[in-house]
Design a protein around this motif. Sequence first.
Motif, PDB file in Angstrom:
ATOM      1  N   GLY A 259       1.068  -7.991 -22.228  1.00 25.57           N
ATOM      2  CA  GLY A 259       2.094  -7.807 -23.255  1.00 25.57           C
ATOM      3  C   GLY A 259       2.556  -9.085 -23.921  1.00 25.57           C
ATOM      4  N   MET A 260       1.885 -10.199 -23.643  1.00 20.54           N
ATOM      5  CA  MET A 260       2.304 -11.459 -24.267  1.00 20.54           C
ATOM      6  C   MET A 260       1.903 -11.486 -25.741  1.00 20.54           C
ATOM      7  N   VAL A 261       2.679 -12.206 -26.510  1.00 19.82           N
ATOM      8  CA  VAL A 261       2.542 -12.216 -27.967  1.00 19.82           C
ATOM      9  C   VAL A 261       2.009 -13.576 -28.419  1.00 19.82           C
ATOM     10  N   MET A 262       0.836 -13.601 -29.016  1.00 22.63           N
ATOM     11  CA  MET A 262       0.265 -14.875 -29.440  1.00 22.63           C
ATOM     12  C   MET A 262       0.891 -15.354 -30.744  1.00 22.63           C
ATOM     13  N   LEU A 263       1.437 -16.587 -30.688  1.00 24.07           N
ATOM     14  CA  LEU A 263       2.041 -17.189 -31.887  1.00 24.07           C
ATOM     15  C   LEU A 263       0.991 -17.887 -32.739  1.00 24.07           C
ATOM     16  N   GLY A 264      -0.021 -18.455 -32.074  1.00 24.09           N
ATOM     17  CA  GLY A 264      -1.063 -19.177 -32.813  1.00 24.09           C
ATOM     18  C   GLY A 264      -1.917 -19.979 -31.864  1.00 24.09           C
ATOM     19  N   LYS A 265      -2.725 -20.848 -32.451  1.00 22.76           N
ATOM     20  CA  LYS A 265      -3.698 -21.623 -31.697  1.00 22.76           C
ATOM     21  C   LYS A 265      -3.361 -23.101 -31.811  1.00 22.76           C
ATOM     22  N   THR A 266      -3.379 -23.781 -30.663  1.00 23.25           N
ATOM     23  CA  THR A 266      -2.884 -25.161 -30.658  1.00 23.25           C
ATOM     24  C   THR A 266      -3.990 -26.205 -30.797  1.00 23.25           C
ATOM     25  N   ASN A 267      -3.561 -27.323 -31.332  1.00 25.50           N
ATOM     26  CA  ASN A 267      -4.425 -28.480 -31.567  1.00 25.50           C
ATOM     27  C   ASN A 267      -4.935 -29.028 -30.236  1.00 25.50           C
ATOM     28  N   MET A 268      -6.027 -29.733 -30.305  1.00 25.34           N
ATOM     29  CA  MET A 268      -6.656 -30.248 -29.085  1.00 25.34           C
ATOM     30  C   MET A 268      -7.639 -31.349 -29.440  1.00 25.34           C
ATOM     31  N   ASP A 269      -8.002 -32.144 -28.438  1.00 23.37           N
ATOM     32  CA  ASP A 269      -9.084 -33.092 -28.655  1.00 23.37           C
ATOM     33  C   ASP A 269     -10.338 -32.307 -28.954  1.00 23.37           C
ATOM     34  N   GLU A 270     -11.198 -32.861 -29.805  1.00 31.25           N
ATOM     35  CA  GLU A 270     -12.398 -32.158 -30.229  1.00 31.25           C
ATOM     36  C   GLU A 270     -13.218 -31.724 -29.014  1.00 31.25           C
ATOM     37  N   PHE A 271     -13.469 -30.418 -28.919  1.00 28.52           N
ATOM     38  CA  PHE A 271     -14.223 -29.826 -27.800  1.00 28.52           C
ATOM     39  C   PHE A 271     -13.647 -30.257 -26.446  1.00 28.52           C
ATOM     40  N   ALA A 272     -12.345 -30.531 -26.419  1.00 31.13           N
ATOM     41  CA  ALA A 272     -11.626 -30.901 -25.189  1.00 31.13           C
ATOM     42  C   ALA A 272     -12.040 -32.270 -24.657  1.00 31.13           C
ATOM     43  N   MET A 273     -12.648 -33.082 -25.525  1.00 34.08           N
ATOM     44  CA  MET A 273     -13.082 -34.405 -25.081  1.00 34.08           C
ATOM     45  C   MET A 273     -12.108 -35.464 -25.578  1.00 34.08           C
ATOM     46  N   GLY A 274     -11.196 -35.854 -24.672  1.00 37.18           N
ATOM     47  CA  GLY A 274     -10.223 -36.872 -25.030  1.00 37.18           C
ATOM     48  C   GLY A 274      -9.020 -36.783 -24.125  1.00 37.18           C
ATOM     49  N   SER A 275      -8.230 -37.847 -24.103  1.00 35.56           N
ATOM     50  CA  SER A 275      -7.055 -37.895 -23.243  1.00 35.56           C
ATOM     51  C   SER A 275      -5.812 -38.213 -24.059  1.00 35.56           C
ATOM     52  N   SER A 276      -5.907 -38.048 -25.377  1.00 36.61           N
ATOM     53  CA  SER A 276      -4.772 -38.457 -26.215  1.00 36.61           C
ATOM     54  C   SER A 276      -4.567 -37.526 -27.401  1.00 36.61           C
ATOM     55  N   ASN A 277      -5.423 -36.546 -27.540  1.00 38.96           N
ATOM     56  CA  ASN A 277      -5.404 -35.638 -28.692  1.00 38.96           C
ATOM     57  C   ASN A 277      -5.583 -36.375 -30.025  1.00 38.96           C
ATOM     58  N   GLU A 278      -6.287 -37.512 -29.945  1.00 37.17           N
ATOM     59  CA  GLU A 278      -6.575 -38.232 -31.179  1.00 37.17           C
ATOM     60  C   GLU A 278      -7.964 -37.929 -31.724  1.00 37.17           C
TER      61      GLU A 278
END
Lengths: 481, 479
Positions: free
Chosen positions: A109-128
């Motif tokens: 029953g959870m409601v999705m607000l949207g999709k969040t930013n991330m490091d490209e393909f999850a490769m990174g430690s700073s979201n840069e």
Amino acid sequence: MSAAEIGRGLRAGNFTSVEVTKHFLERIDHAGKQLNAFITVTPERAIADAARADARIARGEGGPLTGVPLAHKDIFCTEGVLTSCGSRMLSNFVAPYDATVVERLAAAGMVMLGKTNMDEFAMGSSNETSWYGPVRNPWDGTKVPGGSSGGSAAAVAARLAPVATGTDTGGSIRQPGALTGLTGFKPTYGRVSRYGMVAFASSLDQAGVLAQSAEDAALVLGAMAGHDARDSTSVAVPVPDYAAGLGRSMKGLRIGVIREFFGEGLEEGTGRAVRAALEGFSAMGATIVELSLPNLPLSVPTYYVVAPAECSSNLSRFDGVRFGHRCKDPRDLLDMYKRSRGEGFGAEVKRRIMTGTYVLSAGYYDAYYLKAQKVRSLINADFRRAFSEVDVLMGPTTPTPAFAIGAKVDDPITMYLNDIYTIGANLAGLPAVSVPCGLVEGLPVGLQIIGPHFAEERLLAAAHSWQLVTDWHRKLPPMFA
Amino acid sequence: MSIEWETVIGLEIHAQLATRSKIFSGSSTAYGATPNVQANLVDLGYPGILPVLNREAVRMAVRFGLAIGATVARRSIFARKNYFYPDLPKGYQISQYEQPIVKVGSVEIVLDDGARRIGITRAHLEEDAGKSLHEGLGKQSGIDLNRAGTPLLEIVSEPDLRSAREAIAYMKKIHTLVRYLEICDGNMQEGSFRCDANVSVRHKGRREYGTRCEIKNLNSFRFVERAINYEVARQIELLEGGGRVVQETRLFDSDRNETRPMRSKEEANDYRYFPDPDLLPLALDAAFIEEIRGTLPELPDQKAERFEREHGLSRYDSGVLTASREFADFYEAVVGMLGGEAKLAANWVMGDLSGFLNRDNLEIGQSPIGAKQLAGLLARIVDGTISGKIAKEVFEMMWGGVADADAVIAAKGLRQITDTSAIERVIAGVMMANPAQLADYRSGKDKLFGFFVGQVMKATGGKANPAQVNELLRKLLAG
């Protein structure tokens, strides 16, 4: 308000899911742009889902999460919605199906607000490394929020969403959790299905939660965990009622303190906060034992062989043929491959594909990939030995609090060392959580708790006990208070 | 003095396993559908999608392993073979590499000069790729992923084969075996059963192998034979001319009847094999393997041995009859209904029936004359109603539509004449009509006996019982 509190309020009839959802959508609207936490916001769909949740609640149906909004890391496939993975390569990719995590949380029953930013393909430690630009840390806009689940962390820290999903391959939930003052939980490898989660390093990837509290993490984890026939690496171990297990006493809990985590490189204030936390657990009746995991310092080099090797293969499917970015007017097949991939992937992703291709190539396989697998089993053995003596291991989540945007982006080795304390749990497939344990010059730091396989309950109980006697997890970034 | 050369061949046979769905997805494996309608998200290699192993494919591989007396590995591992190609959706093929499911085994092949045992190095599970389509699309290429993910069993022989003939015999043996085991339909035109041949030559008596060439994708027995023979001749000519063989992959051009190097790639592929982290090692327990052993059918070698032993057939006949399970079953059904007469049944199944099937290009399952009808016909030979010669006519008429022997015999009046007095009347007539020949015979020209037999048979339209005709003629001609 935490997710659990929102759930209770909804069921008490204090407010509706539509009202709560609108509240968060407005916050995203106002603050979202400056943080760059979201890649996609789905307001119409959110309101419709919220209305459905309200109807369920009105009928007396649903559970503790029904009607509670959340944000999904943009690595989870969501049917009919852009799933970019923070990459230009997938900037046109609308997933035709829902990931198991998305499906299960929607069923709760959870409601999705949207999709969040991330490091490209999850490769990174700073979201840069995101194609959609860096995410800013709500505690200090000049600082990184950590990565790769940086958008989810920033969103929850700034209360743009009460809770968010993340994925953790080398620390990508715990490290941003620590840097933004959240409870970041990475479950045992195989506890949560990877189906529908765009793969980075398949033997390390695990979905988890970025939450305001251990209680929220317990609720959401309980809803997303469990065996899934569509993921052969998901494990058929029953899922306990995590929320019900939160009240366990810390009396007699044997805590191992990893000596290797307190050496050179640990920033002073961070070390102080973590030691104070250990004293806190001692005061609750736990026993503290110092122990050594001698192979653990080899985690980073091991990880940077295994993860790139797997990613070099996993990302081969992005060839411009069936989905994703395709270059304009390719001359021939080779030109299409080269330019589509050259244009679609960013520098960090390319670096890892090249590293991975190299370590798997003929003549180097034994020296790198095979050697790394051997070290990986040594690290596993270290953890096994440790857990024969203690119930949980504790130490810092990161060596330092959040660093400045741009400070390490040109120096991959320094950047990689940010994950020095978190990678071990991924290599061994262990559950681990980061909980806020202090502020250093106004920036949050995290205490990491690592447990044996499938000891999620124990970790959540420890985190919850800590949160009953402290209020670090209740502190808000001043700008978003 | 010319050098004697020895040919060395190893085959890699790809048998498409007869599962209903693909090896890692639920898509259908049926042949011939519209392009891409049998390709789901798994087969398309979509982001986030994971493979789930088809248990039926595993069972089939185990059946094969047990049938060739191989070790079935209790633990085997799926690896990724990495390379870029448009019809390879994930950019890697999932295949077993270092630890295959079936390890060392062997089969026996029978040739004119005796039997030979051929070693099988391994057999492993893997997924097939899709197809690239280039015709009728102008400057573009099309991709059909219906075949992508179809389960294959790759059966790798030792380099034990010494001629194209042996290679064919081995390939046919495996072809027979996989169909007996019902793990592959063996349809070579549709590519369900195909092979790559590794061919080299060396001086006879040498231990070390010559440099080999791999001929890819041979999908008929005839092509295998022609490709190997061409390749052997090419290599010998090259070596005798002072040249050397370059290790390479070649294609067989059936129109020009030659092998040619495949278009050289820009660089050699480094497949960067590593264990697929999306699939756990495949662990099989002893009980699972034993349960499968219990379901194995009688294998061709066992069946042939039984035909020799119990039916008294020759080794050759047994081998021919058991080359296909359907054939052997047909033969056994005929024998069963006849209550014996194995040699008669074998001759008819291998002779007239096979001949007619081949002539009309039919499978035995499509035969207009079933086992029951054939047994009905043979029963009339056994009970003397018709002769073997008349039976061939009846057979032909049955093939043409009336499948019941008795009905044909009755309708055409083909019933054999066994009434002694009737035959005697015919003989008397023949003797009267040919007084000169009779006189010659009686004066010692024994060879004329055949003439009288012919005349009697002619007069009875071939229906007189030949044995009785012989007996009565001898008596009456003697006077």
